[in-house]
Design a protein around this motif. Sequence first.
Motif, PDB file in Angstrom:
ATOM      1  N   LEU A  94       5.173   8.823   1.257  1.00 19.60           N
ATOM      2  CA  LEU A  94       5.559   7.347   1.730  1.00 19.60           C
ATOM      3  C   LEU A  94       7.168   7.366   1.893  1.00 19.60           C
ATOM      4  CD1 LEU A  94       4.973   4.666   2.655  1.00 19.60           C
ATOM      5  CD2 LEU A  94       4.915   3.904   0.188  1.00 19.60           C
ATOM      6  N   ILE A  95       7.739   7.124   3.090  1.00 21.45           N
ATOM      7  CA  ILE A  95       9.149   7.288   3.205  1.00 21.45           C
ATOM      8  C   ILE A  95       9.600   5.815   3.429  1.00 21.45           C
ATOM      9  CG2 ILE A  95       9.127   9.703   3.990  1.00 21.45           C
ATOM     10  CD1 ILE A  95       9.246   8.516   6.815  1.00 21.45           C
ATOM     11  N   GLY A  96       8.892   5.056   3.711  1.00 17.64           N
ATOM     12  CA  GLY A  96       9.389   3.562   3.938  1.00 17.64           C
ATOM     13  C   GLY A  96       9.184   2.730   2.618  1.00 17.64           C
ATOM     14  N   PRO A  97       9.880   1.590   2.736  1.00 16.94           N
ATOM     15  CA  PRO A  97       9.796   0.592   1.696  1.00 16.94           C
ATOM     16  C   PRO A  97       8.339   0.106   1.288  1.00 16.94           C
ATOM     17  CG  PRO A  97      11.326  -0.376   3.448  1.00 16.94           C
ATOM     18  CD  PRO A  97      10.497   0.864   3.780  1.00 16.94           C
ATOM     19  N   LEU A  98       8.397  -0.108  -0.081  1.00 18.35           N
ATOM     20  CA  LEU A  98       6.963  -0.220  -0.583  1.00 18.35           C
ATOM     21  C   LEU A  98       7.264  -1.676  -1.339  1.00 18.35           C
ATOM     22  CD1 LEU A  98       4.097   0.394  -1.272  1.00 18.35           C
ATOM     23  CD2 LEU A  98       4.894   1.982  -3.487  1.00 18.35           C
ATOM     24  N   GLN A  99       6.223  -2.563  -0.944  1.00 15.00           N
ATOM     25  CA  GLN A  99       6.234  -3.883  -1.444  1.00 15.00           C
ATOM     26  C   GLN A  99       5.051  -3.740  -2.578  1.00 15.00           C
ATOM     27  OE1 GLN A  99       8.093  -6.351  -0.170  1.00 15.00           O
ATOM     28  NE2 GLN A  99       8.406  -4.874   1.756  1.00 15.00           N
ATOM     29  N   SER A 100       5.387  -4.581  -3.675  1.00 19.76           N
ATOM     30  CA  SER A 100       4.636  -4.326  -4.858  1.00 19.76           C
ATOM     31  C   SER A 100       3.203  -4.543  -4.681  1.00 19.76           C
ATOM     32  CB  SER A 100       5.301  -4.887  -6.265  1.00 19.76           C
ATOM     33  OG  SER A 100       5.088  -6.340  -5.840  1.00 19.76           O
ATOM     34  N   ASN A 101       2.638  -5.387  -3.932  1.00 17.63           N
ATOM     35  CA  ASN A 101       1.524  -5.842  -3.598  1.00 17.63           C
ATOM     36  C   ASN A 101       0.594  -4.531  -2.946  1.00 17.63           C
ATOM     37  OD1 ASN A 101       2.760  -6.183  -1.173  1.00 17.63           O
ATOM     38  ND2 ASN A 101       1.460  -8.063  -0.641  1.00 17.63           N
ATOM     39  N   LYS A 102       1.538  -3.666  -2.249  1.00 18.22           N
ATOM     40  CA  LYS A 102       0.749  -2.552  -1.683  1.00 18.22           C
ATOM     41  C   LYS A 102       1.014  -1.380  -2.559  1.00 18.22           C
ATOM     42  CE  LYS A 102       1.477  -4.096   2.974  1.00 18.22           C
ATOM     43  NZ  LYS A 102       2.349  -4.061   4.298  1.00 18.22           N
ATOM     44  N   ALA A 103       1.308  -1.560  -3.630  1.00 25.43           N
ATOM     45  CA  ALA A 103       1.442  -0.151  -4.675  1.00 25.43           C
ATOM     46  C   ALA A 103       0.043   0.672  -4.880  1.00 25.43           C
ATOM     47  CB  ALA A 103       2.100  -0.616  -5.993  1.00 25.43           C
ATOM     48  N   ARG A 104      -1.038  -0.268  -5.045  1.00 26.15           N
ATOM     49  CA  ARG A 104      -2.423   0.389  -5.270  1.00 26.15           C
ATOM     50  C   ARG A 104      -2.568   1.246  -4.331  1.00 26.15           C
ATOM     51  NH1 ARG A 104      -6.766  -0.345  -8.737  1.00 26.15           N
ATOM     52  NH2 ARG A 104      -5.780  -2.341  -9.514  1.00 26.15           N
ATOM     53  N   ARG A 105      -2.502   0.523  -3.078  1.00 28.00           N
ATOM     54  CA  ARG A 105      -2.865   1.456  -1.757  1.00 28.00           C
ATOM     55  C   ARG A 105      -2.182   2.566  -1.590  1.00 28.00           C
ATOM     56  NH1 ARG A 105      -6.140   0.213   2.889  1.00 28.00           N
ATOM     57  NH2 ARG A 105      -7.615   1.932   2.321  1.00 28.00           N
ATOM     58  N   ALA A 106      -0.918   2.471  -1.928  1.00 28.02           N
ATOM     59  CA  ALA A 106       0.259   3.532  -1.694  1.00 28.02           C
ATOM     60  C   ALA A 106      -0.458   4.676  -2.731  1.00 28.02           C
ATOM     61  CB  ALA A 106       1.490   3.169  -1.980  1.00 28.02           C
ATOM     62  N   LEU A 107      -0.825   4.316  -3.998  1.00 26.28           N
ATOM     63  CA  LEU A 107      -1.304   5.381  -4.838  1.00 26.28           C
ATOM     64  C   LEU A 107      -2.328   5.925  -4.408  1.00 26.28           C
ATOM     65  CD1 LEU A 107      -0.583   3.641  -8.212  1.00 26.28           C
ATOM     66  CD2 LEU A 107       0.641   5.584  -7.314  1.00 26.28           C
ATOM     67  N   GLU A 108      -3.568   5.268  -3.721  1.00 21.82           N
ATOM     68  CA  GLU A 108      -4.629   5.784  -3.284  1.00 21.82           C
ATOM     69  C   GLU A 108      -4.395   6.829  -1.930  1.00 21.82           C
ATOM     70  OE1 GLU A 108      -7.239   1.879  -4.403  1.00 21.82           O
ATOM     71  OE2 GLU A 108      -6.430   2.395  -2.446  1.00 21.82           O
ATOM     72  N   THR A 109      -3.322   6.615  -1.443  1.00 26.31           N
ATOM     73  CA  THR A 109      -2.949   7.138   0.072  1.00 26.31           C
ATOM     74  C   THR A 109      -1.892   8.492  -0.027  1.00 26.31           C
ATOM     75  OG1 THR A 109      -3.416   4.978   1.023  1.00 26.31           O
ATOM     76  CG2 THR A 109      -2.124   6.734   2.428  1.00 26.31           C
ATOM     77  N   PHE A 110      -1.039   8.371  -0.932  1.00 25.09           N
ATOM     78  CA  PHE A 110       0.296   9.153  -0.637  1.00 25.09           C
ATOM     79  C   PHE A 110       0.292  10.294  -2.024  1.00 25.09           C
ATOM     80  CE2 PHE A 110       1.266   5.581   1.859  1.00 25.09           C
ATOM     81  CZ  PHE A 110       1.546   6.296   3.187  1.00 25.09           C
ATOM     82  N   ASP A 111       0.734  11.203  -1.709  1.00 25.98           N
ATOM     83  CA  ASP A 111       1.041  12.502  -2.676  1.00 25.98           C
ATOM     84  C   ASP A 111       2.559  12.162  -3.244  1.00 25.98           C
ATOM     85  OD1 ASP A 111      -1.643  14.047  -2.449  1.00 25.98           O
ATOM     86  OD2 ASP A 111      -0.965  13.692  -0.198  1.00 25.98           O
ATOM     87  N   VAL A 112       3.279  11.609  -2.473  1.00 22.68           N
ATOM     88  CA  VAL A 112       4.693  11.376  -2.933  1.00 22.68           C
ATOM     89  C   VAL A 112       5.235  10.323  -2.366  1.00 22.68           C
ATOM     90  CG1 VAL A 112       6.874  12.390  -3.122  1.00 22.68           C
ATOM     91  CG2 VAL A 112       5.184  13.957  -2.890  1.00 22.68           C
TER      92      VAL A 112
END
Length: 252
Positions: free
Chosen positions: A83-101
């Motif tokens: 993930l190389i773009g800004p991350l909103q905290s309400n998407k943190a779970r989805r980001a953890l499920e999707t991205f390795d870094v």
Amino acid sequence: MIEPASSVEAFRDAHAEVRDRIAAACARVGRDPADVTLVAVSKTVDAARLRSAVAAGLTILGENRVQEGADKRPDVPGASWHLIGPLQSNKARRALETFDVIESVANLDLGERLDRLADEVRTGQRVQVLVQVNVDADPSKSGALPADVDALVVGLMALPRLDVRGLMTIGRFGVGEDEARATFRGLRELAVSLRQQIPDLGPELSMGMSDDYEIAVEEGATVVRVGRALFGERPHRHQDGPGRAMGDAAPG
Ligand SMILES: *Cc1c(COP(=O)(O)O)cnc(C)c1O
């Protein structure tokens, strides 16, 4: 109009060309090209083309939107995702499920949230993150300001489920070589001075995109994020507004 690359062969050629340029930049400054990781920035590129890209050895993909990565990942096996773009905290779970870094951690609140969620989502595996730094204090860019990075890195490294791999920055747009270089040098010098107090900070410096990755490699990049030089120009994204919102580096 030039057709964007879509066959495995076309991606092999584009990949080889970028790797050759990385190798040449490394040779100019006495670095080992094996120390530079190529992240193929695949935003707006559909899953079918990405499968060809992965078959051509572009196995590390970068997305700047959580949802787009989550949508494509199941259809593109065999890659790891940054993930190389800004991350909103309400998407943190989805980001953890999707991205390795997650390359775009820029505040402690987000780091704490990722740390809290990691046990549920990752079952024991630490979350690899980079700390995004706004080296030039450019108000149109996200990232921690250089003056705040020290405290931020210390805070993030105290979180047991995060593995702070290093620093990331976005260069200046549409500038000459000297100005581009100044940003990358700034990130490297910041990392050197941080490591004097925080020797365990990871070694990565993610910097450089299609227009300036060779300069970034000369200045010490260990990760380059290259989109257009591999996939061709992106279609304009209306919801981003013109140009560079959301960390989208398409010029102008
Ligand atoms: C889009 C993007 C890139 C890649 O930009 P190109 O100019 O297509 O190489 C790199 N980093 C970030 C953060 C981006 O948003």
